[in-house]
Design a protein around this motif. Structure first.
Motif, PDB file in Angstrom:
ATOM      1  N   LEU A  22      45.241  44.062  36.342  1.00 35.49           N
ATOM      2  CA  LEU A  22      44.158  44.484  36.951  1.00 35.49           C
ATOM      3  C   LEU A  22      43.106  43.571  36.357  1.00 35.49           C
ATOM      4  CD1 LEU A  22      43.320  46.096  39.575  1.00 35.49           C
ATOM      5  CD2 LEU A  22      42.797  48.002  38.200  1.00 35.49           C
ATOM      6  N   ALA A  23      43.095  43.414  35.214  1.00 32.43           N
ATOM      7  CA  ALA A  23      42.047  42.514  34.520  1.00 32.43           C
ATOM      8  C   ALA A  23      42.074  41.139  35.051  1.00 32.43           C
ATOM      9  CB  ALA A  23      42.145  42.635  32.870  1.00 32.43           C
ATOM     10  N   ILE A  24      43.209  40.545  34.952  1.00 34.74           N
ATOM     11  CA  ILE A  24      43.429  39.142  35.616  1.00 34.74           C
ATOM     12  C   ILE A  24      43.217  39.055  36.966  1.00 34.74           C
ATOM     13  CG2 ILE A  24      45.249  37.490  36.052  1.00 34.74           C
ATOM     14  CD1 ILE A  24      46.733  38.570  33.534  1.00 34.74           C
ATOM     15  N   ALA A  25      43.467  40.070  37.698  1.00 39.65           N
ATOM     16  CA  ALA A  25      43.451  40.131  39.184  1.00 39.65           C
ATOM     17  C   ALA A  25      41.806  39.944  39.534  1.00 39.65           C
ATOM     18  CB  ALA A  25      43.820  41.133  40.076  1.00 39.65           C
ATOM     19  N   LEU A  26      41.092  40.852  38.796  1.00 39.71           N
ATOM     20  CA  LEU A  26      39.759  41.137  38.856  1.00 39.71           C
ATOM     21  C   LEU A  26      38.933  39.857  38.400  1.00 39.71           C
ATOM     22  CD1 LEU A  26      39.219  44.766  38.414  1.00 39.71           C
ATOM     23  CD2 LEU A  26      38.771  43.640  40.610  1.00 39.71           C
ATOM     24  N   HIS A  27      39.372  39.366  37.321  1.00 38.25           N
ATOM     25  CA  HIS A  27      38.788  37.991  36.747  1.00 38.25           C
ATOM     26  C   HIS A  27      38.748  36.947  37.830  1.00 38.25           C
ATOM     27  CE1 HIS A  27      37.897  34.874  33.638  1.00 38.25           C
ATOM     28  NE2 HIS A  27      39.201  34.431  34.072  1.00 38.25           N
ATOM     29  N   GLU A  28      40.114  36.682  38.226  1.00 42.12           N
ATOM     30  CA  GLU A  28      40.314  35.603  39.475  1.00 42.12           C
ATOM     31  C   GLU A  28      39.543  36.050  40.545  1.00 42.12           C
ATOM     32  OE1 GLU A  28      44.443  35.760  39.842  1.00 42.12           O
ATOM     33  OE2 GLU A  28      44.834  34.726  38.212  1.00 42.12           O
ATOM     34  N   ALA A  29      39.179  37.247  40.770  1.00 42.32           N
ATOM     35  CA  ALA A  29      38.231  37.535  41.938  1.00 42.32           C
ATOM     36  C   ALA A  29      36.924  37.193  41.782  1.00 42.32           C
ATOM     37  CB  ALA A  29      38.266  39.061  42.289  1.00 42.32           C
ATOM     38  N   GLY A  30      36.549  36.724  40.475  1.00 41.38           N
ATOM     39  CA  GLY A  30      34.916  36.259  40.153  1.00 41.38           C
ATOM     40  C   GLY A  30      34.260  37.447  39.408  1.00 41.38           C
ATOM     41  N   LEU A  31      34.710  38.615  39.046  1.00 40.33           N
ATOM     42  CA  LEU A  31      34.143  39.525  38.418  1.00 40.33           C
ATOM     43  C   LEU A  31      34.103  39.091  36.775  1.00 40.33           C
ATOM     44  CD1 LEU A  31      34.740  41.040  40.850  1.00 40.33           C
ATOM     45  CD2 LEU A  31      34.509  43.074  39.728  1.00 40.33           C
ATOM     46  N   HIS A  32      33.066  39.519  36.028  1.00 40.83           N
ATOM     47  CA  HIS A  32      33.088  39.648  34.514  1.00 40.83           C
ATOM     48  C   HIS A  32      33.922  40.741  34.198  1.00 40.83           C
ATOM     49  CE1 HIS A  32      31.632  38.097  30.644  1.00 40.83           C
ATOM     50  NE2 HIS A  32      31.899  39.543  30.332  1.00 40.83           N
ATOM     51  N   MET A  43      45.963  42.198  23.452  1.00 37.51           N
ATOM     52  CA  MET A  43      45.420  41.700  24.688  1.00 37.51           C
ATOM     53  C   MET A  43      45.121  40.185  24.284  1.00 37.51           C
ATOM     54  SD  MET A  43      42.306  44.351  25.629  1.00 37.51           S
ATOM     55  CE  MET A  43      41.583  44.318  23.921  1.00 37.51           C
ATOM     56  N   ALA A  44      46.071  39.734  23.693  1.00 40.90           N
ATOM     57  CA  ALA A  44      45.836  38.157  23.294  1.00 40.90           C
ATOM     58  C   ALA A  44      46.174  37.403  24.423  1.00 40.90           C
ATOM     59  CB  ALA A  44      46.971  37.616  22.352  1.00 40.90           C
ATOM     60  N   HIS A  45      46.902  37.689  25.712  1.00 40.33           N
ATOM     61  CA  HIS A  45      47.241  36.911  26.784  1.00 40.33           C
ATOM     62  C   HIS A  45      45.745  36.761  27.391  1.00 40.33           C
ATOM     63  CE1 HIS A  45      49.067  34.848  29.957  1.00 40.33           C
ATOM     64  NE2 HIS A  45      48.831  36.000  30.947  1.00 40.33           N
ATOM     65  N   LEU A  46      45.474  38.203  27.635  1.00 40.62           N
ATOM     66  CA  LEU A  46      43.924  37.962  28.520  1.00 40.62           C
ATOM     67  C   LEU A  46      42.867  36.960  27.784  1.00 40.62           C
ATOM     68  CD1 LEU A  46      43.739  41.931  29.311  1.00 40.62           C
ATOM     69  CD2 LEU A  46      44.828  39.922  30.537  1.00 40.62           C
ATOM     70  N   THR A  47      42.892  37.195  26.445  1.00 38.28           N
ATOM     71  CA  THR A  47      41.823  36.451  25.783  1.00 38.28           C
ATOM     72  C   THR A  47      42.018  34.782  26.111  1.00 38.28           C
ATOM     73  OG1 THR A  47      41.761  37.998  24.003  1.00 38.28           O
ATOM     74  CG2 THR A  47      40.712  35.752  23.516  1.00 38.28           C
ATOM     75  N   SER A  48      43.375  34.481  26.077  1.00 35.87           N
ATOM     76  CA  SER A  48      43.643  33.126  26.365  1.00 35.87           C
ATOM     77  C   SER A  48      43.298  32.680  27.803  1.00 35.87           C
ATOM     78  CB  SER A  48      45.052  32.751  26.246  1.00 35.87           C
ATOM     79  OG  SER A  48      45.778  33.455  27.091  1.00 35.87           O
ATOM     80  N   LEU A  49      43.060  33.558  28.847  1.00 35.33           N
ATOM     81  CA  LEU A  49      42.516  33.434  29.938  1.00 35.33           C
ATOM     82  C   LEU A  49      41.071  33.476  30.160  1.00 35.33           C
ATOM     83  CD1 LEU A  49      45.189  35.658  32.060  1.00 35.33           C
ATOM     84  CD2 LEU A  49      45.370  32.842  31.722  1.00 35.33           C
TER      85      LEU A  49
END
Length: 284
Positions: A22-32, A43-49
């Protein structure tokens, strides 16, 4: 002047889980996105994104306070952190079931209360992750289902009570989704996946203990990415108080509207309870 991005904080964002998707989807939707978890290294993968990650142990008041103090504004809070527990009602450990409620229910309320001042300022949104198990009975998972049903009722109450303040409350009734939820639970949980020696289900031990592991659900369900993108679209529209997403969610929605017990036969067959009954009666 650039318009500030809408901000969203999500609990329980360890890699491979629904929170991370959900973090990735909302990040891609333009939210902080503020993605949080008790262990930041998970959460290393999220940090890398490029997603901002923060430490948050939802069972620790000091941790909650520290997290709140790092954020100046918030538009959306998503309570997602949670765990499961499978055991027949007759064999449930009451202390362990209370710990489950601490995480699946009381932590949601504690985190919400802590972030409420920011949400009041933004006239924001609260999203509570529950489950189709809040309306669909799953044998041997009653403690989990009860915790989700409790949170569903709190969500409904929040929706009505916070409406005068301009806050929207949405409940996610999530169905079966392919994620690390069951695998992580099996690795991290200290709860037994076997019956006590004196269990009344001992004659059908093999069938029941297989159901307790929930292995049959490990590789089943909607892809987490697909679920997350659908949920992101739904909550950003903010037009419905309940979002049904995931495999079997539609069936559970129908079942919740039908007379009590109509789907008992199907559920009994899915969990092997029909075979358990045959064995128990044959021994009786």
């Amino acid at each position: 002047m650039a318009i500030p991005k809408r901000t969203v904080l999500i609990t329980g964002c360890s890699n491979g889980g629904l929170g991370a998707a959900l973090a990735i989807a909302l990040h891609e939707a333009g939210l902080h996105v503020y993605a949080t978890a008790r262990t930041p290294s998970k959460m290393a993968h999220l940090t890398s994104l490029g997603i901002e990650t923060m430490t948050l142990d939802v069972l620790s008041d000091p941790s909650i306070t520290a997290c709140v103090n790092q954020i100046s504004s918030l538009d959306i809070l998503i309570n997602n952190a949670g765990a499961g527990y499978t055991m027949p009602v007759s064999d449930i450990s009451i202390p362990e079931a209370k710990k489950l409620f601490d995480l699946n229910v009381w932590s949601y309320l504690a985190v919400t209360q802590a972030f409420l001042p920011l949400l009041l300022k933004s006239k924001g949104m609260i999203v509570n992750q529950t489950s189709i198990a809040s309306v669909a009975t799953v044998p041997f998972a009653s403690a989990y289902g009860a915790s989700k049903a409790a949170m569903a009722m709190f969500s409904t109450s929040q929706r009505l009570e916070l409406a005068p303040f301009g806050i929207t409350v949405i409940e996610l009734k999530t169905g079966i989704v392919r994620s690390n939820f069951i695998t992580n639970h099996q690795k991290q949980s200290k709860l037994p996946s076997h019956l006590p020696e004196n269990s009344i289900y001992s004659p059908a031990r093999a069938i029941v203990e297989k159901a307790l592991t929930q292995d049959e659900f490990t590789d089943k369900g909607m892809r987490a990415e697909e679920w997350a993108k659908g949920v992101a679209r739904d909550i950003l529209k903010g037009k419905t108080p309940i979002v049904w997403r995931g495999e079997e969610a539609f069936l559970a929605r129908i079942a919740s509207c039908l007379p009590f017990g109509w789907f008992d036969g199907l559920v009994r067959k899915m969990t092997g309870l029909d075979l358990v009954e045959q064995i128990i009666k044959a021994r009786g």
